[in-house]
Design a protein around this motif. Structure first.
Motif: not given
Length: 339
Positions: A191-201
């Protein structure tokens, strides 16, 4: 391995890009964390393959510009790596060939840097702050699968777009089905990542979904916007100018495009001043005509044709590079609505 740094637990040999005046984390001087401190990378042999590993490690797009000679300023402290030689397929910079941590014959005037493409995010729907999640990747707007999609994931998108907090994370193509590829699946953000691509996927284009599962977002800042502007390029403050009007995205013809029009675009997006006007590839959709004096606060105050530009094709799509000083608020976007 893990190490504690200022009370924060860090994975050894993580990288970051620092020293850029533009927004985001995809451009700057390359620094790597090792043995409890951040240090730089020497530009001896620094090339596109090396930069590609850094960009992938950060979840950014491919390298746009490879920088040498401390382009983003000289670092301080250790120079950790020299004579880096990557194939481009490594998962982290530390896996590439190098002389050994701390072994070098360089000064900080040789610090390496990189500008990676930064994948912009938009919401396609009734407004800037509510719609189907789409990420610009490989010259197309691609969607996100709703497997595991929740408010934490939606919050990252709302934060990226300066749209307040996430109030809903709709599933099942609530805002309609996308038309291109599905870029991300099994997204899991804190929830605190700066961009969606920085989240786990699962990885880019790795999914088991159909567009009937396209994810959506509704943010608290949801407003109906009559006219939206984004820049499609290496960062949010540089790229091809695209305008959302009457339910679809289109481009701007460069026949009368100059620094005056660029100045208005940069001002409206909160991206500082205009530095240059360039071509950032061909878009799709309607081609619009815009003429500004440069003093207008927002694009609708310029002379703007919504009926398409005459004698213009997408090889003439206008682009801009702004200085990148990002400070805009949602209410600035709301004011782009024209009567």
């Amino acid at each position: 391995c893990f190490q504690s740094f200022s009370g924060v637990l860090l994975l050894c040999n993580v990288v970051r890009l620092v020293g850029s005046r533009s927004d985001g984390y995809c451009t700057g001087r390359v620094e790597i964390y090792h043995n409890g401190e951040w240090g730089t990378v020497c530009d001896d042999g620094w090339d596109n393959n090396d930069a590609n590993v850094v960009c992938k490690q950060l979840g950014c797009g491919p390298p746009f510009i490879v920088h040498a000679s401390a382009y983003f300023g000289e670092g301080t402290g250790k120079i950790w790596l020299d004579d880096v030689g990557c194939s481009g397929n490594e998962k982290s910079l530390s896996e590439c060939y190098h002389r050994g941590f701390g072994t070098h014959n360089c000064e900080h005037v040789e610090d390496a840097g990189v500008t990676c493409y930064h994948y912009p995010v938009r919401l396609t729907g009734p407004s800037w702050c509510a719609g189907r999640v789409e990420i610009y990747y490989n010259a197309a707007w691609q969607t996100v699968c709703d497997d595991g999609w929740d408010l934490n994931d939606a919050q990252v998108v709302c934060s990226q777009l300066n749209c307040g907090v996430a109030v809903a994370a709709p599933h099942s193509a609530y805002f309609g089905k996308g038309r291109d590829k599905i870029l991300l699946d099994d997204v899991a953000c804190m929830g605190n990542e700066t961009h969606l691509t920085r989240c786990s996927h699962r990885g880019y284009l790795d999914h088991n979904c159909s567009h009937s599962q396209d994810a959506g977002v509704i943010c608290s800042g949801e407003k109906i916007i009559c006219l939206l502007i984004v820049l499609i390029g290496p960062s949010r403050c540089s790229g091809r100018v695209e305008i959302f009007n009457n339910g679809s995205w289109g481009t701007v013809c460069n026949n009368s495009w100059d620094i005056n029009e660029a100045r208005v675009i940069c001002r409206q997006l909160g991206c500082g001043t205009s530095l240059s006007v360039l071509h950032f590839g061909e878009g799709i959709g309607e081609i619009n005509e815009v003429t500004c004096t440069g003093s207008e606060r927002y694009l609708p105050e310029c002379s703007y044709s919504r009926d398409g530009a005459q004698n213009c094709n997408h090889s003439q799509d206008a682009g801009v590079i702004c200085s990148g000083n990002v400070f805009f608020l949602l209410n600035v976007l709301v004011k782009t609505c024209s009567n």
